[in-house]
Design a protein around this motif. Structure first.
Motif, PDB file in Angstrom:
ATOM      1  N   GLY A 205      19.131  21.808   0.085  1.00  0.00           N
ATOM      2  CA  GLY A 205      18.935  20.279   0.170  1.00  0.00           C
ATOM      3  C   GLY A 205      18.997  19.782   1.450  1.00  0.00           C
ATOM      4  O   GLY A 205      18.788  20.477   2.384  1.00  0.00           O
ATOM      5  N   GLY A 206      19.712  18.493   1.577  1.00  0.00           N
ATOM      6  CA  GLY A 206      20.018  18.005   2.912  1.00  0.00           C
ATOM      7  C   GLY A 206      20.294  16.707   2.806  1.00  0.00           C
ATOM      8  O   GLY A 206      20.523  15.818   3.922  1.00  0.00           O
ATOM      9  N   GLU A 207      20.190  15.772   1.644  1.00  0.00           N
ATOM     10  CA  GLU A 207      20.417  14.317   1.878  1.00  0.00           C
ATOM     11  C   GLU A 207      21.348  14.201   0.480  1.00  0.00           C
ATOM     12  O   GLU A 207      21.183  14.415  -0.536  1.00  0.00           O
ATOM     13  N   ASP A 208      22.658  13.642   1.097  1.00  0.00           N
ATOM     14  CA  ASP A 208      23.613  12.913   0.152  1.00  0.00           C
ATOM     15  C   ASP A 208      24.293  14.012  -0.761  1.00  0.00           C
ATOM     16  O   ASP A 208      25.034  13.512  -1.537  1.00  0.00           O
ATOM     17  N   ASP A 209      24.089  15.390  -0.002  1.00  0.00           N
ATOM     18  CA  ASP A 209      24.677  16.380  -0.849  1.00  0.00           C
ATOM     19  C   ASP A 209      25.628  17.287  -0.185  1.00  0.00           C
ATOM     20  O   ASP A 209      26.150  16.892   1.199  1.00  0.00           O
ATOM     21  N   ASN A 210      25.862  18.490  -0.550  1.00  0.00           N
ATOM     22  CA  ASN A 210      26.851  19.140   0.011  1.00  0.00           C
ATOM     23  C   ASN A 210      26.134  19.793   1.479  1.00  0.00           C
ATOM     24  O   ASN A 210      27.017  19.718   2.364  1.00  0.00           O
TER      25      ASN A 210
ATOM     26  N   TYR B 180      25.359  13.050  -4.486  1.00  0.00           N
ATOM     27  CA  TYR B 180      24.292  13.959  -5.161  1.00  0.00           C
ATOM     28  C   TYR B 180      24.479  15.259  -5.475  1.00  0.00           C
ATOM     29  O   TYR B 180      25.044  16.102  -4.437  1.00  0.00           O
ATOM     30  N   GLY B 181      23.635  15.942  -6.243  1.00  0.00           N
ATOM     31  CA  GLY B 181      23.628  17.503  -6.176  1.00  0.00           C
ATOM     32  C   GLY B 181      22.947  17.970  -7.464  1.00  0.00           C
ATOM     33  O   GLY B 181      22.922  17.177  -8.406  1.00  0.00           O
ATOM     34  N   THR B 182      22.398  19.156  -7.523  1.00  0.00           N
ATOM     35  CA  THR B 182      21.960  19.687  -8.849  1.00  0.00           C
ATOM     36  C   THR B 182      22.875  19.620 -10.014  1.00  0.00           C
ATOM     37  O   THR B 182      22.535  19.660 -11.069  1.00  0.00           O
ATOM     38  N   ASP B 183      24.076  19.814  -9.483  1.00  0.00           N
ATOM     39  CA  ASP B 183      25.184  20.087 -10.532  1.00  0.00           C
ATOM     40  C   ASP B 183      25.431  18.730 -11.102  1.00  0.00           C
ATOM     41  O   ASP B 183      26.382  18.455 -12.211  1.00  0.00           O
ATOM     42  N   ILE B 184      25.455  17.433 -10.400  1.00  0.00           N
ATOM     43  CA  ILE B 184      25.946  16.245 -10.832  1.00  0.00           C
ATOM     44  C   ILE B 184      24.821  15.160 -10.864  1.00  0.00           C
ATOM     45  O   ILE B 184      25.258  14.124 -11.452  1.00  0.00           O
ATOM     46  N   GLY B 185      23.754  15.529 -10.589  1.00  0.00           N
ATOM     47  CA  GLY B 185      22.601  14.308 -10.631  1.00  0.00           C
ATOM     48  C   GLY B 185      23.118  13.399  -9.425  1.00  0.00           C
ATOM     49  O   GLY B 185      23.589  13.683  -8.546  1.00  0.00           O
TER      50      GLY B 185
ATOM     51  N   LYS C 273      33.836  14.965  -4.646  1.00  0.00           N
ATOM     52  CA  LYS C 273      34.282  16.066  -3.850  1.00  0.00           C
ATOM     53  C   LYS C 273      33.211  16.893  -3.602  1.00  0.00           C
ATOM     54  O   LYS C 273      32.284  17.090  -4.727  1.00  0.00           O
ATOM     55  N   THR C 274      32.759  17.548  -2.619  1.00  0.00           N
ATOM     56  CA  THR C 274      31.942  18.560  -2.420  1.00  0.00           C
ATOM     57  C   THR C 274      32.293  20.105  -2.844  1.00  0.00           C
ATOM     58  O   THR C 274      33.568  19.959  -3.317  1.00  0.00           O
ATOM     59  N   ASN C 275      31.316  20.856  -3.095  1.00  0.00           N
ATOM     60  CA  ASN C 275      31.701  21.999  -3.773  1.00  0.00           C
ATOM     61  C   ASN C 275      30.901  23.154  -3.199  1.00  0.00           C
ATOM     62  O   ASN C 275      30.227  22.870  -1.997  1.00  0.00           O
ATOM     63  N   SER C 276      30.593  24.304  -3.843  1.00  0.00           N
ATOM     64  CA  SER C 276      29.855  25.264  -3.355  1.00  0.00           C
ATOM     65  C   SER C 276      28.368  25.320  -3.786  1.00  0.00           C
ATOM     66  O   SER C 276      27.566  26.173  -3.415  1.00  0.00           O
ATOM     67  N   THR C 277      27.948  24.096  -4.601  1.00  0.00           N
ATOM     68  CA  THR C 277      26.472  24.070  -5.036  1.00  0.00           C
ATOM     69  C   THR C 277      25.687  24.014  -3.778  1.00  0.00           C
ATOM     70  O   THR C 277      25.839  23.238  -2.799  1.00  0.00           O
TER      71      THR C 277
END
Length: 276
Positions: free
Chosen positions: A162-167, A256-261, A268-272
């Motif tokens: 990833g790289g934008e708005d995510d972990n 943003y993230g594949t786990d939360i849309g 909060k961030t996580n390990s995704t």
């Protein structure tokens, strides 16, 4: 106006900033002292835009030069280090034809290895007006901030997808500020540079809030990382471990993230997306 004594194989130059054009220099050759191989470069240093020269130079090499001077003289003052960097930047600018025979900053493609820099400040064509202003306040601190940004960009893809708005984004910004604040740049200068970057390259209000939040978390890790400064390998490995753990533990923020849309507020961030 100050006289600067340099030992170099370059032709002697008297460089004077043309006040109504910050990107133009008047360059005049003068005779050299062949016996001593010393040359005088006379510069209106208070006005010279060093940032516009530096963004065309290899920042890692400049940071190495700065570190060597600090190691040679641990008691060196910020002003002394800045003056040495001013001389070195001018010398490299002339050697690299960034300052040409007509006295203009040419911004040539020097063939320096480029990276995928994402949204961090870089040393090749992407320093904004506010970033340059902060950089020129202290060359030693500015070089350290840019070198830290380059390090963060070289590491983050090995740690997160990833790289934008995510972990991955959170990891990158926090690591940048952790490295930067642990260096000679310190917390305050690093924070101001981070704000200048957001002002120069504005995104959404939410993205700005995320980046500045993660910058501050990274800065909070600076003192912990600085404790390992005497060992280069341990310094980097501990910084990476601390920031990676902090991201996984939810200390940073994202939206943003594949786990939360895509969210409309920070979470909060996580390990995704973590690779390590």
């Amino acid at each position: 106006m100050k006289n600067k004594l340099l030992s170099t194989s370059l032709a002697v130059a008297v460089i004077t900033l043309i006040s109504n054009s910050p990107n133009v220099l008047a360059l005049e050759s003068t005779p050299n002292d062949s016996e001593n191989n010393f040359y005088f470069i006379e510069v209106l240093e208070q006005n010279l835009d060093y940032a516009s020269i530096v963004e065309n130079l290899d920042i890692e090499s400049l940071e190495s030069y700065s570190q060597n001077k600090q190691n040679e003289n641990p008691a060196i003052s910020e002003d002394e280090l800045n003056n040495l960097l001013k001389e070195e930047i001018i010398k490299r600018g002339i050697e690299s034809n960034i300052i040409n025979a007509n006295g203009k900053l040419m911004y040539p493609d020097l063939g320096i290895s480029t990276y995928s820099y994402g949204d961090l400040p870089i040393v090749k064509t992407k320093l904004g007006t506010n970033e340059k202003k902060v950089f020129n306040e202290s060359l030693s601190k500015g070089v350290a901030v840019l070198a830290a940004g380059k390090s963060a960009m070289s590491y983050y893809k090995n740690y997160y997808s990833g790289g934008e708005d995510d972990n991955a984004d959170a990891f990158r910004h926090s690591l940048w500020m952790a490295f930067s604040s642990a260096s000679v740049a310190g917390a305050d200068y690093s924070r101001r540079f981070g704000i200048a970057h957001e002002n120069d390259f504005p995104s959404s209000a939410l993205a700005r809030s995320m980046d500045l939040y993660n910058n501050n978390i990274g800065i909070s890790y600076g003192p912990k990382i600085k404790a390992f400064a005497g060992n280069a390998d341990l310094y980097h490995s501990m910084a990476l471990k601390m920031i990676n753990t902090a991201v996984k533990n939810g200390e940073m923020r994202r939206f943003y993230g594949t786990d939360i849309g895509r969210k409309t507020s920070l979470v909060k961030t996580n390990s995704t997306g973590a690779k390590k």
